[in-house]
Design a protein around this motif. Structure first.
Motif, PDB file in Angstrom:
ATOM      1  N   GLY A  29      14.254  14.379   9.415  1.00 51.17           N
ATOM      2  CA  GLY A  29      13.804  13.012   8.562  1.00 51.17           C
ATOM      3  C   GLY A  29      12.468  12.879   8.060  1.00 51.17           C
ATOM      4  O   GLY A  29      12.096  14.374   7.940  1.00 51.17           O
ATOM      5  N   TYR A  30      12.109  12.403   6.974  1.00 52.58           N
ATOM      6  CA  TYR A  30      11.612  11.556   6.312  1.00 52.58           C
ATOM      7  C   TYR A  30      10.848  10.378   5.575  1.00 52.58           C
ATOM      8  O   TYR A  30      11.653   9.575   5.445  1.00 52.58           O
ATOM      9  CB  TYR A  30      12.017  12.446   4.252  1.00 52.58           C
ATOM     10  CG  TYR A  30      11.125  12.650   3.411  1.00 52.58           C
ATOM     11  CD1 TYR A  30      10.466  13.714   3.744  1.00 52.58           C
ATOM     12  CD2 TYR A  30      11.199  11.760   2.587  1.00 52.58           C
ATOM     13  CE1 TYR A  30       9.121  13.756   2.475  1.00 52.58           C
ATOM     14  CE2 TYR A  30      10.230  11.521   1.744  1.00 52.58           C
ATOM     15  CZ  TYR A  30       9.119  12.425   1.202  1.00 52.58           C
ATOM     16  OH  TYR A  30       8.219  11.996   0.243  1.00 52.58           O
ATOM     17  N   VAL A  31       9.259  10.567   6.031  1.00 48.31           N
ATOM     18  CA  VAL A  31       8.796   9.732   5.446  1.00 48.31           C
ATOM     19  C   VAL A  31       7.334   9.894   4.759  1.00 48.31           C
ATOM     20  O   VAL A  31       6.801  10.748   4.507  1.00 48.31           O
ATOM     21  CB  VAL A  31       7.358   9.751   7.298  1.00 48.31           C
ATOM     22  CG1 VAL A  31       6.938   7.838   6.681  1.00 48.31           C
ATOM     23  CG2 VAL A  31       9.236   9.100   8.435  1.00 48.31           C
ATOM     24  N   ARG A  32       7.760   9.239   4.252  1.00 48.44           N
ATOM     25  CA  ARG A  32       6.378   8.675   3.019  1.00 48.44           C
ATOM     26  C   ARG A  32       6.054   7.410   2.810  1.00 48.44           C
ATOM     27  O   ARG A  32       6.220   6.478   3.278  1.00 48.44           O
ATOM     28  CB  ARG A  32       7.159   9.179   1.306  1.00 48.44           C
ATOM     29  CG  ARG A  32       6.870   9.452   0.316  1.00 48.44           C
ATOM     30  CD  ARG A  32       7.958   8.569  -0.905  1.00 48.44           C
ATOM     31  NE  ARG A  32       6.973   8.892  -1.777  1.00 48.44           N
ATOM     32  CZ  ARG A  32       7.045  10.180  -2.500  1.00 48.44           C
ATOM     33  NH1 ARG A  32       8.479  10.730  -1.987  1.00 48.44           N
ATOM     34  NH2 ARG A  32       6.709  10.434  -3.849  1.00 48.44           N
ATOM     35  N   GLY A  33       4.504   7.857   2.645  1.00 46.42           N
ATOM     36  CA  GLY A  33       3.488   6.356   2.356  1.00 46.42           C
ATOM     37  C   GLY A  33       2.623   5.902   3.444  1.00 46.42           C
ATOM     38  O   GLY A  33       2.153   6.783   4.195  1.00 46.42           O
ATOM     39  N   GLU A  34       2.731   5.178   4.029  1.00 44.31           N
ATOM     40  CA  GLU A  34       1.315   4.693   4.870  1.00 44.31           C
ATOM     41  C   GLU A  34       2.015   4.002   6.040  1.00 44.31           C
ATOM     42  O   GLU A  34       2.494   3.261   6.194  1.00 44.31           O
ATOM     43  CB  GLU A  34       0.389   3.368   4.095  1.00 44.31           C
ATOM     44  CG  GLU A  34      -0.295   4.233   2.673  1.00 44.31           C
ATOM     45  CD  GLU A  34      -1.188   2.988   2.532  1.00 44.31           C
ATOM     46  OE1 GLU A  34      -1.068   2.272   3.468  1.00 44.31           O
ATOM     47  OE2 GLU A  34      -2.317   3.203   1.468  1.00 44.31           O
ATOM     48  N   ILE A  35       0.930   4.439   7.487  1.00 42.08           N
ATOM     49  CA  ILE A  35       1.733   3.634   8.282  1.00 42.08           C
ATOM     50  C   ILE A  35       1.044   3.509   9.292  1.00 42.08           C
ATOM     51  O   ILE A  35      -0.321   3.737   9.844  1.00 42.08           O
ATOM     52  CB  ILE A  35       1.903   5.334   9.196  1.00 42.08           C
ATOM     53  CG1 ILE A  35       3.693   6.176   8.059  1.00 42.08           C
ATOM     54  CG2 ILE A  35       3.317   4.785  10.680  1.00 42.08           C
ATOM     55  CD1 ILE A  35       4.116   7.448   9.538  1.00 42.08           C
ATOM     56  N   ASP A  36       0.592   2.495   9.456  1.00 40.51           N
ATOM     57  CA  ASP A  36      -0.710   1.304   9.762  1.00 40.51           C
ATOM     58  C   ASP A  36       0.524   0.357  10.850  1.00 40.51           C
ATOM     59  O   ASP A  36       1.536   0.134  10.885  1.00 40.51           O
ATOM     60  CB  ASP A  36      -1.361   0.493   8.657  1.00 40.51           C
ATOM     61  CG  ASP A  36      -0.742   0.072   7.793  1.00 40.51           C
ATOM     62  OD1 ASP A  36       0.931  -0.214   7.773  1.00 40.51           O
ATOM     63  OD2 ASP A  36      -1.194   0.039   6.455  1.00 40.51           O
ATOM     64  N   ALA A  37      -0.694  -0.707  11.391  1.00 41.85           N
ATOM     65  CA  ALA A  37       0.393  -1.906  11.456  1.00 41.85           C
ATOM     66  C   ALA A  37       1.229  -2.771  10.982  1.00 41.85           C
ATOM     67  O   ALA A  37       2.250  -3.240  11.918  1.00 41.85           O
ATOM     68  CB  ALA A  37      -0.462  -2.680  12.462  1.00 41.85           C
ATOM     69  N   HIS A  38       1.391  -2.390   9.461  1.00 40.36           N
ATOM     70  CA  HIS A  38       1.985  -3.282   8.562  1.00 40.36           C
ATOM     71  C   HIS A  38       3.170  -2.680   8.510  1.00 40.36           C
ATOM     72  O   HIS A  38       4.504  -3.017   9.176  1.00 40.36           O
ATOM     73  CB  HIS A  38       1.752  -3.599   7.707  1.00 40.36           C
ATOM     74  CG  HIS A  38       0.428  -4.674   7.647  1.00 40.36           C
ATOM     75  ND1 HIS A  38       0.915  -5.692   7.822  1.00 40.36           N
ATOM     76  CD2 HIS A  38      -0.910  -4.807   7.322  1.00 40.36           C
ATOM     77  CE1 HIS A  38      -0.507  -6.395   7.750  1.00 40.36           C
ATOM     78  NE2 HIS A  38      -1.099  -5.417   7.253  1.00 40.36           N
ATOM     79  N   THR A  39       3.414  -1.337   8.771  1.00 40.77           N
ATOM     80  CA  THR A  39       4.205  -0.937   8.368  1.00 40.77           C
ATOM     81  C   THR A  39       5.249   0.036   9.614  1.00 40.77           C
ATOM     82  O   THR A  39       6.164   0.629  10.197  1.00 40.77           O
ATOM     83  CB  THR A  39       4.569   0.500   7.786  1.00 40.77           C
ATOM     84  OG1 THR A  39       3.053   1.293   7.580  1.00 40.77           O
ATOM     85  CG2 THR A  39       4.426  -0.284   6.081  1.00 40.77           C
ATOM     86  N   ALA A  40       4.343   0.306  10.718  1.00 39.13           N
ATOM     87  CA  ALA A  40       5.194   0.717  11.683  1.00 39.13           C
ATOM     88  C   ALA A  40       6.454  -0.259  12.159  1.00 39.13           C
ATOM     89  O   ALA A  40       6.759   1.235  13.095  1.00 39.13           O
ATOM     90  CB  ALA A  40       3.498   0.983  12.653  1.00 39.13           C
TER      91      ALA A  40
END
Lengths: 109, 333
Positions: A16-27
């Motif tokens: 897997g590859y994750v890019r960007g921001e992981i916060d309450a909106h994107t989680a």
């Protein structure tokens, strides 16, 4: 709302590859993408987080939940490419001691 | 009543048909607002239109009247959708009222009494992002010159977080021992939380046991933001790091504890990640910023410092905090 999640699974190996921001909106997006894989027996998963600029405790929750379900099925989860900021988050929460994590700049990424 | 509305509509329509002015349209708009407030359905409005037209222009071809009948039929489902919306609005209002009640219950349930200990000035502030707070401060005081403080943060927000926090509270209540040590307190709460929460819900918690006579704080942390100590003598801050896993991840977790002795004007700063994870247009608010804010008011009372830090951080983030905010300062005086 800025996250990109690419997952590829074949023969019980998940890359897997994750890019960007992981916060309450994107989680929730990340959780939804990981969900189909969490019950695969003996899954060997590696998620590359080297392009994750920001993560808060909600994001951490998603990884811990995934870690717990993968573990309970006899599988293994590795998180790689952690920035100093992310590494600190795992260390503070004590998760760095029980989960397989690797900082950016080490290992074969 | 219906007849009266019908004749009013006919009159307004008639005026418009004759002049077609902005003023006539405006009157029509106002009238439609009145109809909406009286819950008049779209199909009834068209029926009214048809009736008015029949009186005003009786010589219209039959096809026109048929077309109105067809349009009325077409509007019936719109009318149902409107009713649905109204009932949703009503339900939403009921939920809002229930949330308010729940928030009140939470406030009562989680209320705690600040201990009074010789030589210790305590300041605290806990501000929820939404109605329900996912952060929690709890004191255990026994009156033997000891007090325990727990500062906890549920990962997640809103109602589920608040429910989870009640569990921590009951765990603390059942311990109710101001002389208990952090590793014991954290292990106990961990077992309770681990048994009862979902996989994606966790609690971080700082626990400190303070002894007034010696000024010693014994502290432990379950995956919580490290507390800081400010040393008045050197003017420096140090992180109080101590190993411990988040509550609710593993029943086997054990918790380290450490001691720190407070001297006059030293401060211990305990916070949740709502304080340190703030973001401004320029980037993150790091600990350095928080330390500097504390230094600017270091000679004031603990409560004044806490309030100042909060006010300044809110200002820096344009009054938009992104998480529950909890800050506690212990100041040795």
């Amino acid at each position: 709302m800025n996250i990109q999640v690419d997952l590829q699974e074949s023969d019980k190996v998940l890359k897997g590859y994750v890019r960007g921001e992981i916060d309450a909106h994107t989680a929730p997006v990340l959780r939804e993408k990981l969900e189909p894989y969490q019950n695969i027996e003996s899954l060997n998963a590696e998620l590359d987080l080297s392009d994750v600029d920001y993560m808060d405790s909600t994001g951490l929750g998603v990884f811990v939940a995934f870690y717990k379900s993968v573990n309970s099925q006899g599988g293994h989860l590795k998180l790689s490419g952690l920035s100093a900021r992310l590494k600190r988050l795992f260390d503070i929460t004590g998760l760095g001691d029980i989960m397989d994590i690797e900082s950016a700049g080490k290992g074969g990424i | 009543m219906v007849q009266k509305i019908g004749s009013q509509y006919k009159e307004i329509l008639n005026q418009y048909m004759q002049r077609q002015s902005e003023q006539n349209l405006y009157v029509g708009q106002n009238f439609s607002r009145q109809l909406i407030s009286e819950n008049t359905s779209p199909e009834d409005v068209i029926s009214m239109h048809k009736a008015a037209m029949q009186e005003l222009y009786e010589d219209m071809p039959e096809t026109v009247w048929h077309s109105f009948d067809f349009l009325i039929e077409m509007m019936i489902n719109y009318g149902l959708a409107l009713q649905e919306r109204q009932s949703l609005l009503q339900k939403q209002e009921e939920l809002r009222v229930e949330m308010d009640l729940a928030a009140n219950v939470q406030e009562t349930l989680l209320s705690t009494t600040m201990p009074s200990l010789d030589g210790l000035d305590i300041g605290l502030l806990s501000v929820p992002l939404r109605k329900m707070n996912g952060d929690y401060i709890y004191f255990i005081s026994g009156g033997e010159g000891h007090a325990g403080i727990a500062v906890a943060d549920v990962i997640g927000k809103g109602l589920p977080a608040a429910l989870c926090m009640s569990m921590v509270k009951f765990g603390m209540d059942s311990l109710n021992d101001s002389t208990a040590f952090p590793s014991e307190v954290l292990s106990t709460i961990n077992r309770i939380v681990e048994k009862s929460v979902d996989d994606f819900m966790f609690v971080s918690m700082f626990y400190g046991r303070y002894e007034a006579e010696t000024g010693v704080l014994t502290y432990g942390s379950a995956g919580h933001e490290p507390a800081m100590i400010y040393r008045a003598e050197t003017g420096e801050f140090e992180e109080l790091t101590v190993k411990g896993l988040l509550l609710g991840v593993s029943p086997m977790a054990s918790y380290e504890e450490k001691e720190v002795k407070l001297d006059k004007n030293d401060m211990v700063v305990i916070m949740t990640d709502g304080v340190t994870e703030g973001r401004t247009a320029e980037g993150f608010i790091d600990r350095q910023v928080i330390n500097e804010l504390i230094l600017r008011k270091k000679d004031e009372s603990a409560q004044t410092i806490v309030q100042f830090v909060y006010d300044e951080l809110v200002r820096m983030q344009n009054a938009e905090l992104s998480d529950d905010f909890t800050l506690v300062i212990y100041k040795k005086v």
